[in-house]
Design an enzyme around this catalytic site. Structure first.
Site, PDB file in Angstrom:
ATOM      1  N   PRO A 162       0.797  -1.236   0.000  1.00 51.77           N
ATOM      2  CG  PRO A 162       0.185  -0.808   2.230  1.00 51.77           C
ATOM      3  CD  PRO A 162       0.959  -1.772   1.370  1.00 51.77           C
ATOM      4  CB  ILE A 163       4.446   1.901   0.251  1.00 54.16           C
ATOM      5  CG1 ILE A 163       4.461   1.139   1.575  1.00 54.16           C
ATOM      6  CG2 ILE A 163       5.374   3.096   0.322  1.00 54.16           C
ATOM      7  CD1 ILE A 163       3.895   1.907   2.760  1.00 54.16           C
ATOM      8  CB  CYS A 164       2.348   6.653  -2.075  1.00 58.04           C
ATOM      9  SG  CYS A 164       1.942   7.723  -3.470  1.00 58.04           S
ATOM     10  CD  GLU A 165       8.291   6.043  -3.227  1.00 58.93           C
ATOM     11  OE1 GLU A 165       8.712   5.938  -4.398  1.00 58.93           O
ATOM     12  OE2 GLU A 165       8.436   7.068  -2.536  1.00 58.93           O
ATOM     13  CG  ASN A 209       3.625   6.170   2.249  1.00 61.01           C
ATOM     14  OD1 ASN A 209       3.134   5.452   1.377  1.00 61.01           O
ATOM     15  ND2 ASN A 209       4.483   7.117   1.948  1.00 61.01           N
TER      16      ASN A 209
END
EC number: 2.7.2.4
Length: 873
Positions: A822-825, A862
């Protein structure tokens, strides 16, 4: 085409005019089960009304043992190794119900005689080396014939040296003459007629060996059994050549490294040649030319799965247009860089320089030029790259230019058709070369490959990332077949040094779903790793590198087992002191690196041993070291490991004192009465070659004359565990045997190890529930509740971890998916192209072998909390 491909066919006598050459590699002839498969394949070939001509390799691993024997024989210390080689063949003979002494007695005696002779002369000449190596194929084929005859086969044994004669090549040295010979591949009507008249239906012979004009045994280079088979196919005008091995064909990359690699159904000769030459491990590069010249189709088949069609190589292939078909890598490459202003607008420099290579018997592979430099590569498969030979080459080259050696390097190649026309499409893939040292770039004039030469330890990650860019969106079609995972989904994806503990505790793990995401550690697995490392009798002290995983319960288990602790920060030392307030300081080894002055004060006060990693502290803060005993970390100049971030030696690594700084070290230490009592080296992580630690020991021992009070050698850690399908675990017994030999030579020096990953990696799994699934074009995504904030190794190192759906563990794999967090990367991918059952929200995913550098490297990126930790007794 499978062994029963012609059931019901005409079973009359085989045609004297139609030969099929079948080559069986080492893994295909090493067990009774595999020989049973060979027998079935030969029966199927006979049922086609063809004459089988069989070429066999040595038993798997035996050539390596014979290579070691050739190196060890001059010392006289070879008896144990010979016993091992004999025992290996006797065990197979017993399984076959074959009389080993009757079949192999003459070769056992010859092995003894050659080893004794080498011990008396104190050397193994190339000529003798070839004779020793030839024993592997001679022994395997004698056993094979005896077994097949016992099954009633009409078969005869032939010595390959009576049928293959090496070409007379001028300007080659003795090593190449005897150890990497070549033969002609023109049709041989006399041999064909001789074999056609043979009463037996099957002829079996050896790969790898031939004879020269003086009737001496010569070798065709390591892996030369493929080439032998191709020579025989050409000489006999065979209908086809079948190469039977442990993989079912050529893939889009080495499937042993990349489980998502896809089978290639067909290639033409030129493409197969490029793949073999540029590092494809399935075929020897020299085996293509003979069959291409005679237009003989070559089929790659798998003895583990004989029903699979494999890869067909011929001139009759479909036109699939411009595309990359495979990515390969070739290691152990040496570059020679030649600088001179004399080549600018001058005539003859290239001729003069290349004449030097010719005079030394070196074959040049890749060439790149500029106005003042020419750089060439030397392929280890085509050249004997001994240090002395390279030194002589450089000495002569320096008469016409300034020459230097670069290496070890690796060649990474994109192989396909009309690559120049699709360079624009490859642009995103080239981003993987960002910040890499590229020594040479070559685009083949044939437009069949685009090649770069990089540092050897970068190759695996680059190939993995390139493959993800170019092939993860591919589906099966007329050219690209199933992935390795799809073909062998029933096999465990990851080999293990120890039993896979979590399979027997699945119910307990499923009950922890509400506690996910969570790292779960097994005490039983940890105890197994302790037992394995403590089995190394030659090792006097073991310090656990606690940066791998500092969980208190893990440390308690290791402390109880008697291990020490290798710490790299005050925080790690404090944790040990808090958990074990009465611990003997001698069980704490402190190794700061580019740390502030206060850390060294702390280390001398709290730890039993301190390792100096750099001359700066000793020279800048001499009063801290006055009257102290220290260990010094020495850089051997070359690192190892699966990624540059874990390579801890060599000029591009920040660790260690260079050997050329030893005089400065001694002067600075003597000035403050500081005593060097130990030397330390550590070359990297994830290493599964057992000779590494003995090499470390011998390197450090070679420096002992500089340090009169030396009493210990710390050989570092880096003991690896498997990460890929088919990877073998580290042979701990072999590590122990090699260290035992070192100990015998240096009995007064203690040997230390500081393992980290090896101790804890396989004891840990990461559990996480599925949150969402998504289909985007051809790509399936499976999202889980944690990502690179819990496990950063895939993003940081390109590390591979086995990923399974624990909820549906026994259901068949029906989809290939990207497993993401779920990490924004964009880099938040835990696994590329993984084969999984139909997976839905709420399923519990298990990520394997994460006990090392998992939670220890986690973060709150995050502002997402990483996975918790659970210790399971």
């Amino acid at each position: 085409m499978s062994p029963n491909r012609t059931s019901g066919a005409d079973n009359s006598a085989p045609s004297a005019d139609t030969f099929v050459v079948l080559k069986f590699g080492g893994t295909s002839v090493s067990t009774l089960e595999r020989w049973q498969t060979v027998a079935e394949i030969l029966e199927a070939t006979l049922a086609e009304n063809k004459r089988p001509f069989v070429v066999c390799s040595a038993l798997s691993g035996v050539s390596n043992q014979l290579e070691a024997l050739a190196a060890l024989a001059p010392t006289g210390d070879y008896a144990e190794l010979i016993d091992q080689i004999k025992a290996r063949h006797r065990a197979l003979a017993d399984a076959m119900a074959v009389d080993a002494d009757a079949a192999l007695g003459e070769y056992f005696e010859e092995m003894d005689r050659m080893a004794l002779g080498a011990s008396l002369t104190r050397e193994v000449s190339p000529k003798l080396h070839a004779r020793i190596m030839a024993l592997g194929e001679l022994m395997s084929t004698r056993l094979g014939v005896a077994y097949l005859q016992s099954r009633g086969a009409s078969i005869t044994w032939r010595d390959a040296r009576t049928m293959l004669v090496a070409s007379d090549e001028p300007h080659i040295n003795m090593h190449r003459h005897y150890l990497s010979a070549a033969c002609t591949c023109t049709p041989d009507p006399a041999l064909r007629q001789d074999l056609a008249n043979e009463p037996a239906k099957i002829v079996l012979t050896q790969g790898f060996i031939a004879r020269d004009a003086q009737d001496d045994t010569v070798l065709l280079g390591r892996g030369g059994s493929d080439t032998s088979a191709a020579y025989f196919a050409a000489k006999l005008g065979a209908e086809r050549l079948e190469i039977w091995t442990d993989v079912p064909g050529m893939f889009t990359s080495n499937p042993r490294d990349i489980a998502s690699a896809r089978l290639l159904y067909e290639l033409d000769y030129d493409e197969a040649q490029e793949l073999a030459t540029m590092g494809g491990k399935v075929l020897h590069p020299r085996c293509i030319a003979p069959v291409r010249e005679q237009q003989i189709p070559l089929h790659i088949r798998c003895t583990l799965r004989p029903e699979l069609e494999g890869t067909r190589i011929s001139s009759d292939t479909q036109d699939f247009g411009a595309q990359v078909k495979s990515i390969s890598q070739k290691r152990g490459v040496t570059l020679i860089s030649m600088d001179t202003l004399g080549m600018w607008q001058q005539v003859g420099f290239m001729a003069d320089a290349f004449a030097v290579f010719k005079s030394h018997g070196f074959s040049i592979d890749l060439v790149a030029t500029s106005q003042t430099n020419v750089t060439v590569s030397l392929d280890p498969m085509a050249n004997a790259l001994e240090a002395q030979s390279i030194e002589r080459l450089l000495a002569d080259l320096n008469q016409v230019c300034v020459a230097r050696q670069i290496g070890p390097c690796a060649v990474v190649s994109l192989v396909g058709r009309n690559i120049r026309s699709i360079l624009d499409e490859l642009g995103p893939a080239f981003e993987v070369f960002d910040e890499q040292s590229i020594y040479l770039l070559s685009q083949a004039a044939s437009d069949l490959n685009l090649t770069v030469v990089v540092d050897e330890d970068q190759a695996e990650r680059l190939v993995r990332n390139l493959h993800a860019h170019l092939f993860n969106r591919r589906l099966s079609d007329a050219l690209f077949g199933p992935t390795w995972n799809e073909l062998f989904a029933e096999e465990p994806e990851e080999a293990s040094a120890f039993p896979i503990w979590w399979r027997t505790r699945r119910a307990e793990l499923l009950a922890l779903a509400d506690d996910a995401p969570a790292y779960v550690y097994s005490a039983e697995s940890l105890e197994q790793s302790v037992a394995a490392i403590q089995s190394l009798d030659a090792v006097d002290r073991i310090f656990y590198a606690m940066k791998a995983n500092p969980h208190p319960d893990i440390l308690r288990l290791f402390e109880k087992a008697g291990l020490g602790f290798e710490c790299v920060s005050p925080g790690e030392v404090e944790r040990v002191r808090e958990l074990f307030p009465k611990i003997d300081a001698a069980r704490i080894l402190y190794t700061p690196n580019f740390a502030p002055r206060a850390d060294y004060d702390f280390g001398f006060a709290q730890a039993g041993y301190l390792t100096l990693d750099n001359l700066y502290p000793l020279e800048a803060w001499p009063e801290l070291f006055r009257g102290r005993e220290i260990i010094v970390r020495i850089d051997p100049g070359r690192g190892r490991g699966h990624h540059k971030h874990v390579r801890t030696a060599g000029p591009q690594s920040k660790f260690g004192v260079s050997p050329d700084e030893i005089d400065r070290l001694i002067a600075a230490a003597d000035a403050v009465d500081c005593t060097v009592v130990g030397l330390h080296t550590h070359v990297g992580s994830g290493i599964r070659t057992p000779d590494t630690w003995a090499e470390n020991a011998l390197f450090l021992a070679s420096l002992r004359a500089h340090f009169p009070k030396l009493r210990l050698l710390n050989l570092g850690g880096g003991l690896g565990v498997p990460e890929q399908a088919g990877q073998a675990p580290l042979d701990v017994a072999a590590v122990g045997a090699l260290l035992g030999q070192v100990k015998a030579v240096h009995p007064d020096l203690e040997l230390w190890l500081e393992p980290g990953r090896f101790m804890v990696a396989q004891a840990g799994v990461l559990l996480a529930r599925v949150t969402q699934t998504k289909q985007k074009g051809d790509i399936q995504y499976i999202g889980i509740e944690t990502g690179m904030n819990s496990l950063i190794r895939p993003a940081l190192y390109g590390a591979h971890h086995e990923i399974l759906n624990l909820t549906r563990l026994n259901e068949p794999a029906v989809q290939t998916a990207e497993v993401v967090g779920p990490i924004c990367e964009t880099g938040d991918v835990l696994g590329h192209a993984r084969r999984l059952p139909k997976t839905v929200e709420g399923d519990l995913i298990l990520i394997n072998t994460v006990g090392a550098y998992g939670h220890a490297m986690s973060s709150n990126y995050n502002l997402r909390a990483p996975a918790r930790e659970i210790f399971m007794q």
